[in-house]
Write a protein that holds these residues in place. Structure first.
Motif, mmCIF file in Angstrom:
data_model
loop_
_atom_site.group_PDB
_atom_site.id
_atom_site.type_symbol
_atom_site.label_atom_id
_atom_site.label_comp_id
_atom_site.label_asym_id
_atom_site.label_seq_id
_atom_site.Cartn_x
_atom_site.Cartn_y
_atom_site.Cartn_z
ATOM 1 N N ASN A 1 -66.132 -0.491 34.256
ATOM 2 C CA ASN A 1 -65.883 -1.889 34.589
ATOM 3 C C ASN A 1 -64.406 -2.226 34.393
ATOM 4 O O ASN A 1 -63.981 -2.612 33.320
ATOM 5 C CB ASN A 1 -66.763 -2.786 33.706
ATOM 6 C CG ASN A 1 -66.767 -4.225 34.173
ATOM 7 O OD1 ASN A 1 -66.569 -4.506 35.339
ATOM 8 N ND2 ASN A 1 -66.991 -5.142 33.250
ATOM 9 N N ILE B 1 -71.440 2.181 34.046
ATOM 10 C CA ILE B 1 -70.550 1.556 35.027
ATOM 11 C C ILE B 1 -69.166 1.454 34.403
ATOM 12 O O ILE B 1 -69.006 0.917 33.310
ATOM 13 C CB ILE B 1 -71.014 0.136 35.416
ATOM 14 C CG1 ILE B 1 -72.356 0.176 36.143
ATOM 15 C CG2 ILE B 1 -69.965 -0.545 36.304
ATOM 16 C CD1 ILE B 1 -72.916 -1.193 36.450
ATOM 17 N N LYS C 1 -72.012 -1.079 30.719
ATOM 18 C CA LYS C 1 -70.658 -1.308 31.223
ATOM 19 C C LYS C 1 -69.630 -0.841 30.193
ATOM 20 O O LYS C 1 -69.726 -1.189 29.017
ATOM 21 C CB LYS C 1 -70.447 -2.780 31.549
ATOM 22 C CG LYS C 1 -71.244 -3.284 32.744
ATOM 23 C CD LYS C 1 -70.893 -4.731 33.057
ATOM 24 C CE LYS C 1 -71.603 -5.204 34.317
ATOM 25 N NZ LYS C 1 -73.060 -5.273 34.135
#
Length: 302
Positions: free
Chosen positions: A199, A197, A289
């Motif tokens: 982030n 991800i 992340k």
């Protein structure tokens, strides 16, 4: 870190630089990119939906971008079948599949499997569509929030198609469509994936969204949307719900200041980015992340 045996998944909010990062990663590990964004599958509105431009492909093969007729329904199930086929093809060429996008349901279907919801009777489906048409999307969505707050919290309030689907599933099965997703299985194992991800800090992302919206105008997004209107695509089709379509339509009617148009599109985009990260917090708790400062280090350490 050896990622060459994995299926790489890259998720992140809109304007977080997913496509650029995916291309850099693909160059390092001999990868090919598969689209996992529900708006970028359509042939139209490539500027408005921020579809990667062919000149930016950097000789990396891209799949499932800009191929779908906007008048035809394209479901998560349709995408999953095509994505699985592309993953198999890419692996057969000894390349690494890299799936990149911001559509959480696509990644959920890939990693957890596709839900096997009972067939909804046509009479009920037609009845619900009549209710939605009579009351309008705003009131209909409030009804969905009452009967299925779980699904409603993850659906764009203006998304007619997904609202109706969630409503009909709840009415017929007495169970939220998200509850149905829990009972599914993927054809892959968790170890087959490397999940990332991007982030982005919110304030940085807001600035990026504003800059990207202005760039869209410079690239001719108003003319693109004008051409789109001439196609007479039904308002209930997914592509007609793309952020910016209604804002540009209003701009053309009122001939407002372009800065006001930028602000309106940017606000809607920020709201969408927030929903994307809400989805990530609820459904992607085990994903790695990476913030913007860590992206280059990640690439160096592969």
């Amino acid at each position: 870190m050896d990622l060459r045996s994995k299926i790489i998944l890259i998720y992140g909010p809109t304007a977080s630089g997913k496509s650029e990062f995916a291309i850099k990663l693909a160059k390092k590990i001999s990868g090919e990119i598969i689209n996992a964004d529900s708006m970028q599958v359509y042939k139209d509105l490539k500027i408005l939906t921020s579809r990667p431009l062919k000149k930016d492909y950097k000789n990396i093969r891209h799949h499932l971008y800009g191929f779908q007729n906007p008048n035809k329904i394209f479901s998560t199930g349709n995408w999953l079948k095509l994505a699985n086929k592309k993953i198999k093809e890419i692996k057969s060429r000894k390349k690494v599949p890299i799936l990149v996008g911001g559509t959480g349901l696509y990644f959920k279907a890939l990693t957890e499997g596709l839900v096997d919801i009972p067939l909804i009777p046509l009479t009920l489906r037609n009845k619900i569509r009549k209710i939605q048409k009579k009351e309008g999307q705003k009131k209909f969505f409030k009804k969905l929030q009452k009967i299925d707050p779980l699904s409603a919290s993850l659906i764009n309030p203006t998304d007619t198609q997904r609202s109706i689907r969630a409503y009909e599933v709840m009415m017929f099965t007495k169970k939220s469509i998200l509850e149905w997703y829990k009972g599914t299985k993927s054809i892959y194992k968790n170890k087959d994936f490397h999940k990332i991800i991007i982030n982005y800090p919110r304030q940085m992302l807001i600035k990026r969204i504003q800059i990207r919206t202005r760039l869209m105008l410079e690239m001719g997004v108003i003319q693109e949307v004008k051409r789109f209107f001439k196609l007479n695509i039904a308002k209930n089709k997914s592509i007609s719900k793309a952020i910016g379509v209604n804002e540009i339509k209003e701009f053309l009617k009122k001939m407002e200041n372009k800065e006001l148009l930028v602000d309106k599109i940017s606000i809607k985009t920020r709201q969408y980015a927030k929903r994307q990260m809400t989805w990530a917090r609820g459904h992607m708790k085990t994903w790695k992340k990476i913030n913007p400062k860590q992206l280059n280090n990640f690439l160096k350490n592969i």
